[in-house]
Motif scaffolding. Structure first.
Motif, PDB file in Angstrom:
ATOM      1  N   GLY A  38      33.714  35.242  46.215  1.00 56.16           N
ATOM      2  CA  GLY A  38      34.962  34.752  45.690  1.00 56.16           C
ATOM      3  C   GLY A  38      34.994  34.658  44.171  1.00 56.16           C
ATOM      4  N   THR A  39      33.890  34.983  43.486  1.00 55.78           N
ATOM      5  CA  THR A  39      33.905  34.863  42.031  1.00 55.78           C
ATOM      6  C   THR A  39      34.194  36.182  41.333  1.00 55.78           C
ATOM      7  OG1 THR A  39      31.532  35.238  41.863  1.00 55.78           O
ATOM      8  CG2 THR A  39      32.260  32.948  42.052  1.00 55.78           C
ATOM      9  N   GLY A  40      34.326  37.266  42.090  1.00 53.81           N
ATOM     10  CA  GLY A  40      34.665  38.549  41.487  1.00 53.81           C
ATOM     11  C   GLY A  40      33.490  39.473  41.239  1.00 53.81           C
ATOM     12  N   LYS A  41      32.321  39.169  41.822  1.00 53.53           N
ATOM     13  CA  LYS A  41      31.134  39.991  41.576  1.00 53.53           C
ATOM     14  C   LYS A  41      31.313  41.424  42.076  1.00 53.53           C
ATOM     15  CE  LYS A  41      28.379  37.205  43.803  1.00 53.53           C
ATOM     16  NZ  LYS A  41      29.349  36.218  44.259  1.00 53.53           N
ATOM     17  N   SER A  42      31.780  41.567  43.309  1.00 54.99           N
ATOM     18  CA  SER A  42      31.951  42.913  43.859  1.00 54.99           C
ATOM     19  C   SER A  42      33.091  43.655  43.172  1.00 54.99           C
ATOM     20  CB  SER A  42      32.179  42.850  45.372  1.00 54.99           C
ATOM     21  OG  SER A  42      31.006  42.372  46.004  1.00 54.99           O
ATOM     22  N   THR A  43      34.119  42.933  42.776  1.00 50.35           N
ATOM     23  CA  THR A  43      35.215  43.553  42.017  1.00 50.35           C
ATOM     24  C   THR A  43      34.695  44.059  40.682  1.00 50.35           C
ATOM     25  OG1 THR A  43      36.844  42.135  43.094  1.00 50.35           O
ATOM     26  CG2 THR A  43      37.506  43.180  41.017  1.00 50.35           C
ATOM     27  N   LEU A  44      33.849  43.261  40.036  1.00 50.57           N
ATOM     28  CA  LEU A  44      33.244  43.686  38.777  1.00 50.57           C
ATOM     29  C   LEU A  44      32.418  44.958  38.980  1.00 50.57           C
ATOM     30  CD1 LEU A  44      32.802  43.095  35.782  1.00 50.57           C
ATOM     31  CD2 LEU A  44      30.866  41.654  36.427  1.00 50.57           C
ATOM     32  N   ALA A  45      31.679  45.032  40.093  1.00 52.22           N
ATOM     33  CA  ALA A  45      30.899  46.240  40.401  1.00 52.22           C
ATOM     34  C   ALA A  45      31.826  47.432  40.604  1.00 52.22           C
ATOM     35  CB  ALA A  45      30.031  46.024  41.632  1.00 52.22           C
ATOM     36  N   ASP A  46      32.936  47.223  41.315  1.00 43.62           N
ATOM     37  CA  ASP A  46      33.902  48.306  41.533  1.00 43.62           C
ATOM     38  C   ASP A  46      34.499  48.785  40.214  1.00 43.62           C
ATOM     39  OD1 ASP A  46      33.439  48.254  44.252  1.00 43.62           O
ATOM     40  OD2 ASP A  46      35.255  47.120  44.729  1.00 43.62           O
ATOM     41  N   LEU A  47      34.748  47.866  39.290  1.00 37.99           N
ATOM     42  CA  LEU A  47      35.237  48.244  37.963  1.00 37.99           C
ATOM     43  C   LEU A  47      34.177  49.047  37.220  1.00 37.99           C
ATOM     44  CD1 LEU A  47      36.957  44.885  36.982  1.00 37.99           C
ATOM     45  CD2 LEU A  47      38.114  47.107  37.118  1.00 37.99           C
ATOM     46  N   LEU A  48      32.938  48.579  37.278  1.00 42.20           N
ATOM     47  CA  LEU A  48      31.839  49.260  36.607  1.00 42.20           C
ATOM     48  C   LEU A  48      31.639  50.679  37.155  1.00 42.20           C
ATOM     49  CD1 LEU A  48      29.467  49.121  34.604  1.00 42.20           C
ATOM     50  CD2 LEU A  48      28.105  48.108  36.433  1.00 42.20           C
ATOM     51  N   MET A  49      31.807  50.851  38.469  1.00 40.51           N
ATOM     52  CA  MET A  49      31.643  52.176  39.084  1.00 40.51           C
ATOM     53  C   MET A  49      32.852  53.076  38.879  1.00 40.51           C
ATOM     54  SD  MET A  49      29.589  51.441  42.652  1.00 40.51           S
ATOM     55  CE  MET A  49      30.593  50.092  43.258  1.00 40.51           C
ATOM     56  N   GLY A  50      33.924  52.521  38.322  1.00 42.93           N
ATOM     57  CA  GLY A  50      35.126  53.324  38.105  1.00 42.93           C
ATOM     58  C   GLY A  50      35.973  53.475  39.352  1.00 42.93           C
ATOM     59  N   LEU A  51      35.723  52.644  40.370  1.00 41.69           N
ATOM     60  CA  LEU A  51      36.520  52.704  41.595  1.00 41.69           C
ATOM     61  C   LEU A  51      37.842  51.980  41.426  1.00 41.69           C
ATOM     62  CD1 LEU A  51      33.681  52.019  44.195  1.00 41.69           C
ATOM     63  CD2 LEU A  51      34.639  54.225  43.497  1.00 41.69           C
ATOM     64  N   LEU A  52      37.862  51.017  40.530  1.00 42.18           N
ATOM     65  CA  LEU A  52      39.084  50.295  40.186  1.00 42.18           C
ATOM     66  C   LEU A  52      39.350  50.467  38.700  1.00 42.18           C
ATOM     67  CD1 LEU A  52      38.530  46.849  41.970  1.00 42.18           C
ATOM     68  CD2 LEU A  52      39.981  48.731  42.737  1.00 42.18           C
ATOM     69  N   LYS A  53      40.625  50.535  38.360  1.00 39.49           N
ATOM     70  CA  LYS A  53      41.022  50.593  36.954  1.00 39.49           C
ATOM     71  C   LYS A  53      41.399  49.176  36.536  1.00 39.49           C
ATOM     72  CE  LYS A  53      44.099  53.053  33.835  1.00 39.49           C
ATOM     73  NZ  LYS A  53      45.172  54.047  33.728  1.00 39.49           N
ATOM     74  N   PRO A  54      40.931  48.718  35.384  1.00 39.44           N
ATOM     75  CA  PRO A  54      41.269  47.348  34.981  1.00 39.44           C
ATOM     76  C   PRO A  54      42.768  47.167  34.787  1.00 39.44           C
ATOM     77  CG  PRO A  54      40.000  48.475  33.261  1.00 39.44           C
ATOM     78  CD  PRO A  54      40.115  49.415  34.406  1.00 39.44           C
ATOM     79  N   SER A  55      43.276  46.001  35.203  1.00 38.50           N
ATOM     80  CA  SER A  55      44.706  45.724  35.021  1.00 38.50           C
ATOM     81  C   SER A  55      44.993  45.312  33.577  1.00 38.50           C
ATOM     82  CB  SER A  55      45.168  44.631  35.991  1.00 38.50           C
ATOM     83  OG  SER A  55      44.372  43.477  35.851  1.00 38.50           O
ATOM     84  N   ARG A  56      43.946  44.824  32.889  1.00 41.94           N
ATOM     85  CA  ARG A  56      44.045  44.496  31.464  1.00 41.94           C
ATOM     86  C   ARG A  56      42.787  44.993  30.784  1.00 41.94           C
ATOM     87  NH1 ARG A  56      45.073  38.870  33.091  1.00 41.94           N
ATOM     88  NH2 ARG A  56      42.946  38.612  32.399  1.00 41.94           N
ATOM     89  N   GLY A  57      42.926  45.403  29.555  1.00 43.10           N
ATOM     90  CA  GLY A  57      41.769  45.867  28.795  1.00 43.10           C
ATOM     91  C   GLY A  57      41.298  47.246  29.237  1.00 43.10           C
ATOM     92  N   ILE A  58      40.150  47.665  28.718  1.00 49.61           N
ATOM     93  CA  ILE A  58      39.592  48.968  29.063  1.00 49.61           C
ATOM     94  C   ILE A  58      38.078  48.841  29.270  1.00 49.61           C
ATOM     95  CG2 ILE A  58      41.352  50.339  27.869  1.00 49.61           C
ATOM     96  CD1 ILE A  58      39.387  50.729  25.571  1.00 49.61           C
ATOM     97  N   ILE A  59      37.540  49.772  29.992  1.00 48.16           N
ATOM     98  CA  ILE A  59      36.092  49.869  30.163  1.00 48.16           C
ATOM     99  C   ILE A  59      35.640  51.049  29.330  1.00 48.16           C
ATOM    100  CG2 ILE A  59      34.224  50.351  31.779  1.00 48.16           C
ATOM    101  CD1 ILE A  59      35.919  48.974  33.923  1.00 48.16           C
ATOM    102  N   LYS A  60      34.674  50.794  28.454  1.00 45.27           N
ATOM    103  CA  LYS A  60      34.162  51.856  27.592  1.00 45.27           C
ATOM    104  C   LYS A  60      32.746  52.226  27.999  1.00 45.27           C
ATOM    105  CE  LYS A  60      36.825  50.916  23.418  1.00 45.27           C
ATOM    106  NZ  LYS A  60      36.726  50.678  21.966  1.00 45.27           N
ATOM    107  N   ILE A  61      32.499  53.506  28.066  1.00 47.91           N
ATOM    108  CA  ILE A  61      31.169  54.051  28.288  1.00 47.91           C
ATOM    109  C   ILE A  61      30.860  54.902  27.059  1.00 47.91           C
ATOM    110  CG2 ILE A  61      29.701  55.470  29.764  1.00 47.91           C
ATOM    111  CD1 ILE A  61      30.759  52.898  31.151  1.00 47.91           C
ATOM    112  N   ASP A  62      29.783  54.591  26.388  1.00 49.84           N
ATOM    113  CA  ASP A  62      29.421  55.252  25.132  1.00 49.84           C
ATOM    114  C   ASP A  62      30.584  55.216  24.136  1.00 49.84           C
ATOM    115  OD1 ASP A  62      26.863  55.830  26.055  1.00 49.84           O
ATOM    116  OD2 ASP A  62      27.496  57.740  26.926  1.00 49.84           O
TER     117      ASP A  62
END
Length: 195
Positions: free
Chosen positions: A1-25
């Protein structure tokens, strides 16, 4: 319930963030003008979930999951099984790598299923391995065995471990603690795991 798996999905690129961006390199992972970035990023990742899906087929086919039978690299299968500390069990069984695991891996123990999931991830030769509660369903003895397999992996492999048990993450270099979908601590185990 704290968002750990959602964070993993964001990190894997399975979900697109609703706010902000994820940067790789330093580059936006979801930049619409460069869809190849997301594809390339995903190809570097292997994921070991809490519940491993196993097909009712051989150990070798489950390690090289998704690879046509005639294209399976058995040396790579054996190397991945060895790294996951599963080779002794496999090679000691009557049919070895041709042993069938049964429906949902019924012929394997919980620890063997998790190590098979780890071997599957290692077969992929990814540079980022994400373990999402991969040991939470295991008893302490089995978890210790699986964690020993993880500890022996190449130091060139980046591991992201999501866990509730402190014993699972105490050997990590960096720990990020989440509470109610917010980062409340970030740093070394000595700093974050203060009781």
């Amino acid at each position: 319930g704290t968002g750990k798996s959602t964070l993993a999905d964001l990190l894997m690129g399975l979900l697109k963030p609703s706010r902000g961006i994820i940067k790789i390199d330093g580059k936006d992972l979801h930049d619409a003008a460069h869809p190849e970035r997301l594809t390339a990023w995903r190809s570097t990742i292997a994921h070991v979930p809490q519940s491993i899906y196993l097909a009712d087929s051989t150990i070798a086919e489950n390690i090289a999951f998704g690879v046509p039978r005639e294209q399976i690299d058995m040396e790579r299968v054996k190397q991945a099984a060895h790294q996951a500390q599963l080779s002794g069990f496999i090679e000691g069984s009557l049919d070895g790598y041709k042993s069938f695991v049964g429906e949902r891996g019924i012929r394997l123990s919980g620890g063997q299923r998790q190590r098979l999931g780890l071997a599957r991830a290692l077969y992929k030769k990814a540079s980022l391995l994400i373990l999402d509660e991969a040991t939470s369903a295991l008893d302490m003895v089995t978890e210790t065995s699986v964690m020993a397999a993880i500890d022996n992996l190449s130091r060139e492999l980046t591991l992201v471990m999501i866990a509730h048990r402190m014993s699972t993450i105490e050997r990590c270099n960096r720990i990020i603690r989440l509470e109610e979908s917010h980062i409340v601590a970030d740093g070394s185990p000595q700093k974050v795991l203060k009781y």
